[in-house]
Design a protein around this motif. Structure first.
Motif, PDB file in Angstrom:
ATOM      1  N   THR A 135       0.824  -1.203   0.000  1.00 53.97           N
ATOM      2  CA  THR A 135       0.000   0.000   0.000  1.00 53.97           C
ATOM      3  C   THR A 135       0.862   1.259   0.000  1.00 53.97           C
ATOM      4  N   VAL A 136       1.967   1.170   0.756  1.00 62.07           N
ATOM      5  CA  VAL A 136       2.880   2.326   0.764  1.00 62.07           C
ATOM      6  C   VAL A 136       3.351   2.636  -0.644  1.00 62.07           C
ATOM      7  N   GLY A 137       3.799   1.585  -1.327  1.00 61.96           N
ATOM      8  CA  GLY A 137       4.275   1.786  -2.713  1.00 61.96           C
ATOM      9  C   GLY A 137       3.171   2.293  -3.602  1.00 61.96           C
ATOM     10  N   ALA A 138       1.992   1.670  -3.471  1.00 66.53           N
ATOM     11  CA  ALA A 138       0.874   2.079  -4.309  1.00 66.53           C
ATOM     12  C   ALA A 138       0.485   3.522  -4.042  1.00 66.53           C
ATOM     13  N   GLN A 139       0.478   3.897  -2.765  1.00 62.88           N
ATOM     14  CA  GLN A 139       0.094   5.258  -2.418  1.00 62.88           C
ATOM     15  C   GLN A 139       1.136   6.269  -2.916  1.00 62.88           C
ATOM     16  N   ALA A 140       2.418   5.868  -2.800  1.00 58.69           N
ATOM     17  CA  ALA A 140       3.462   6.764  -3.323  1.00 58.69           C
ATOM     18  C   ALA A 140       3.261   6.982  -4.814  1.00 58.69           C
ATOM     19  N   LEU A 166      -6.145  -4.939  -3.258  1.00 61.22           N
ATOM     20  CA  LEU A 166      -6.912  -3.720  -3.468  1.00 61.22           C
ATOM     21  C   LEU A 166      -7.687  -3.426  -2.203  1.00 61.22           C
ATOM     22  N   ASN A 167      -7.129  -2.550  -1.368  1.00 66.46           N
ATOM     23  CA  ASN A 167      -7.808  -2.247  -0.109  1.00 66.46           C
ATOM     24  C   ASN A 167      -8.498  -0.905  -0.175  1.00 66.46           C
ATOM     25  N   ALA A 168      -9.203  -0.541   0.902  1.00 65.34           N
ATOM     26  CA  ALA A 168     -10.004   0.690   0.938  1.00 65.34           C
ATOM     27  C   ALA A 168      -9.129   1.918   0.787  1.00 65.34           C
ATOM     28  N   THR A 169      -7.912   1.874   1.333  1.00 65.59           N
ATOM     29  CA  THR A 169      -7.011   3.031   1.217  1.00 65.59           C
ATOM     30  C   THR A 169      -6.790   3.397  -0.246  1.00 65.59           C
ATOM     31  N   ILE A 170      -6.456   2.387  -1.006  1.00 71.07           N
ATOM     32  CA  ILE A 170      -6.158   2.646  -2.425  1.00 71.07           C
ATOM     33  C   ILE A 170      -7.415   3.082  -3.159  1.00 71.07           C
ATOM     34  N   VAL A 171      -8.525   2.445  -2.850  1.00 72.85           N
ATOM     35  CA  VAL A 171      -9.775   2.787  -3.546  1.00 72.85           C
ATOM     36  C   VAL A 171     -10.184   4.231  -3.225  1.00 72.85           C
ATOM     37  N   PRO A 227     -10.835   8.297   5.525  1.00 71.35           N
ATOM     38  CA  PRO A 227      -9.735   9.029   4.883  1.00 71.35           C
ATOM     39  C   PRO A 227      -8.531   8.127   4.674  1.00 71.35           C
ATOM     40  N   PRO A 228      -7.966   8.163   3.458  1.00 74.95           N
ATOM     41  CA  PRO A 228      -6.756   7.336   3.216  1.00 74.95           C
ATOM     42  C   PRO A 228      -5.589   7.817   4.069  1.00 74.95           C
ATOM     43  N   THR A 229      -5.637   9.092   4.507  1.00 78.01           N
ATOM     44  CA  THR A 229      -4.559   9.586   5.377  1.00 78.01           C
ATOM     45  C   THR A 229      -4.653   8.984   6.777  1.00 78.01           C
ATOM     46  N   GLY A 230      -5.744   8.305   7.077  1.00 79.65           N
ATOM     47  CA  GLY A 230      -5.854   7.591   8.348  1.00 79.65           C
ATOM     48  C   GLY A 230      -5.107   6.282   8.330  1.00 79.65           C
ATOM     49  N   SER A 231      -4.484   5.984   7.201  1.00 83.17           N
ATOM     50  CA  SER A 231      -3.672   4.768   7.097  1.00 83.17           C
ATOM     51  C   SER A 231      -2.205   5.137   7.192  1.00 83.17           C
ATOM     52  N   LEU A 232      -1.521   4.463   8.030  1.00 85.95           N
ATOM     53  CA  LEU A 232      -0.093   4.761   8.201  1.00 85.95           C
ATOM     54  C   LEU A 232       0.676   4.492   6.915  1.00 85.95           C
ATOM     55  N   SER A 233       0.181   3.586   6.087  1.00 86.80           N
ATOM     56  CA  SER A 233       0.839   3.307   4.801  1.00 86.80           C
ATOM     57  C   SER A 233       0.836   4.554   3.932  1.00 86.80           C
ATOM     58  N   THR A 234      -0.325   5.218   3.910  1.00 86.19           N
ATOM     59  CA  THR A 234      -0.423   6.434   3.085  1.00 86.19           C
ATOM     60  C   THR A 234       0.482   7.526   3.625  1.00 86.19           C
ATOM     61  N   THR A 235       0.384   7.788   4.915  1.00 83.00           N
ATOM     62  CA  THR A 235       1.214   8.864   5.483  1.00 83.00           C
ATOM     63  C   THR A 235       2.695   8.529   5.330  1.00 83.00           C
ATOM     64  N   ALA A 236       3.013   7.233   5.483  1.00 81.34           N
ATOM     65  CA  ALA A 236       4.414   6.836   5.295  1.00 81.34           C
ATOM     66  C   ALA A 236       4.837   7.070   3.860  1.00 81.34           C
ATOM     67  N   ALA A 237       3.934   6.747   2.934  1.00 83.63           N
ATOM     68  CA  ALA A 237       4.253   6.970   1.516  1.00 83.63           C
ATOM     69  C   ALA A 237       4.488   8.458   1.261  1.00 83.63           C
ATOM     70  N   LEU A 238       3.618   9.290   1.829  1.00 86.11           N
ATOM     71  CA  LEU A 238       3.779  10.739   1.646  1.00 86.11           C
ATOM     72  C   LEU A 238       5.088  11.214   2.282  1.00 86.11           C
ATOM     73  N   ALA A 239       5.366  10.734   3.493  1.00 88.36           N
ATOM     74  CA  ALA A 239       6.596  11.133   4.169  1.00 88.36           C
ATOM     75  C   ALA A 239       7.809  10.666   3.390  1.00 88.36           C
ATOM     76  N   LEU A 240       7.728   9.486   2.813  1.00 85.09           N
ATOM     77  CA  LEU A 240       8.851   8.987   2.000  1.00 85.09           C
ATOM     78  C   LEU A 240       9.044   9.865   0.760  1.00 85.09           C
TER      79      LEU A 240
END
Lengths: 261, 231
Positions: free
Chosen positions: A7-12, B18-23, B103-116
């Motif tokens: 998900t991290v990769g996908a979100q990036a 395909l999870n809710a974050t991505i959708v 909110p997808p920002t409620g997922s640590l994966s998303t915030t981590a992706a943004l931070a990365l």
């Protein structure tokens, strides 16, 4: 595990795609629109400034022209006024001169008229005076007067002397025709004889004489021969008097005319 | 108890899922892209313009102004990255008013992706502005001893970014969830409104921190101007 690395990769990836999408559909068009508008406004401002500058320039030019026009107008007005004044002076001068000329001519004409009238009156008076004198003497002339005249004439003949006497004698001698004795009235025989005697004595010779009657002598006797003349008549006196009076009048009229001119 | 929308998986094939974050992220992307496209389709340069265009212009110029105020002289260059960060986080939290949305920002994966993404973007922008050598030299300033601390600082701030945003967004959703079970009527609405505010603040914080990091990395460290002599 809270982090799902897929998900991290996908979100990036999703985020990067979103960045591209936003750049493509949001930032670029919006920034372009803002830039275009700013440029347009800047251009309009520049245009307005240029137009204002142009307008100010035109206003200055117009003001300058207006001033020039005013100055020219004032100068022309002043010049026209001066010219009009000069023209007025000139016309007044001419009129004055013309008036003076007319006045002078009129005075001259008046003086001339007066002079003519004066002369006419003088001449007429003179003529009248002499006519009256002539008439009076003619009326007074009688045979007894004629007698006195012949006495006077003979005495004068006798009293001739010197040069005059010799000239008369020569004239009588050389004359082809007889000497002519003219009188206003017919001379009686005694008087004719007395005159013949006096002539004979004067010339110491027999003088041929022809007696004639001439009423224009007024009163008197006249002897003419070969251009020489011995006479006594009132007409002669009158003529010499007329001559003297005429000369006197002419002499008077001349200084008057001079004084008037 | 579900902490992240990652846990709602619609479809999975091995590593791929395909999870809710991505959708929800896709939904947000669609919303932002289509909305932007619809509005910018009828852009005008005249004085009279639509209120949507005005709104977008205000948002874009505000973001650009903020970037400039932080210390980046040419905001257009960074607007794509930083502006999108802000808009994504803000819209993600704004949409919490929609029922069923997470909110997808409620997922640590998303915030981590943004931070990365921020962690990668900072050196990229720094290098593009100063060059590789100069940028790398900034890690050994003021002395060589500071190198490990600088590296740790890079990593820790990335972690802080990710966790801060995640914590706030997740907590907001969670508080609402908990409150719904306790006081089902009025109080959750108030909390939702508060959550909107928190979301906007978080979006601003995330955006401004990223901007500050980039500004720090791109600023050429010249000699400091001498203070004016006091009379």
């Amino acid at each position: 595990m809270l982090i799902d690395w897929f998900t991290v990769g996908a979100q990036a990836l999703n985020f990067l795609i979103l960045v591209w999408l936003m750049k493509r559909f949001l930032y670029k068009p919006i920034l372009n629109a803002i830039d275009a508008r700013e440029k347009r406004i800047a251009r309009q401002l520049a245009d307005a400034k240029a137009k204002q500058a142009e307008a100010e320039k035109q206003r200055d030019t117009f003001q300058q022209k207006n001033d020039e026009f005013d100055q020219q107008h004032a100068a022309r007005l002043r010049q026209a006024t001066e010219e009009a004044n000069a023209e007025r002076e000139r016309l007044l001068d001419e009129a004055r001169k013309a008036a003076e000329a007319w006045s002078a001519r009129r005075q001259e004409s008046l003086a001339s008229d007066a002079r003519n009238l004066n002369q006419a009156i003088t001449r007429r008076a003179q003529e009248e005076v002499f006519a009256i004198a002539r008439k009076a003497l003619t009326d007074l002339a009688t045979t007894s007067l004629e007698e006195r005249m012949s006495v006077v004439f003979t005495r004068r003949l006798r009293e001739l002397s010197g040069e005059a006497k010799s000239v008369l004698a020569r004239a009588l001698e050389t004359a082809a025709e007889p000497a002519r004795v003219r009188s206003a009235f017919d001379l009686p025989t005694e008087q004719r004889a007395a005159i013949q005697n006096a002539l004979n004595e004067t010339c110491s010779a027999e003088v041929r004489v022809r007696f004639e009657t001439a009423p224009d002598l007024v009163s008197g006797i006249e002897l003419t021969s070969n251009g020489q003349k011995v006479a006594w008549s009132i007409a002669d006196y009158l003529a010499s008097l007329e001559q003297g009076v005429g000369d006197l009048l002419k002499a008077q009229a001349r200084p008057e005319a001079k004084a008037q001119s | 108890m579900r902490l992240s929308p990652d846990e709602i998986v619609f479809w999975q094939a091995g590593f791929f899922k395909l999870n809710a974050t991505i959708v929800f992220t896709w939904s947000l992307m669609l919303l932002l892209a289509v909305g932007a496209k619809l509005i910018t389709r009828k852009l005008t340069t005249a004085h009279e313009r639509s209120r949507w265009q005005n709104l977008l212009e205000i948002i874009v110029t505000l973001i650009a102004k903020q970037i400039e105020e932080v210390g980046l002289p040419h905001p257009q260059k960074y607007l794509g990255f930083l502006g999108t960060l802000f808009l994504f986080v803000a819209v993600a939290s704004l949409c919490t008013v929609i029922p069923g949305y997470e909110p997808p920002t409620g997922s640590l994966s998303t915030t981590a992706a943004l931070a990365l993404c921020v962690m990668v973007a900072v050196p990229l922008f720094g290098i593009s502005e100063q060059g590789v050598g100069k940028y790398l030299k900034s890690y050994i300033r003021p002395t060589f001893i500071m190198l490990p601390f600088n590296v740790i600082s890079e990593l820790s701030r990335t972690l802080a970014l990710a966790v801060r945003l995640f914590g706030n967004m997740m907590s907001g959703a969670m508080i609402i969830g908990i409150l719904l079970t306790i006081t089902p009527f009025v109080f959750p609405v108030v909390m939702t409104a508060l959550g909107l505010l928190t979301g906007m603040v978080q979006a601003y914080i995330f955006f401004i921190l990223a901007t500050v990091y980039i500004a720090a990395a791109t600023r050429t460290r010249g000699p400091r101007p001498e203070p004016a002599p006091t009379t």
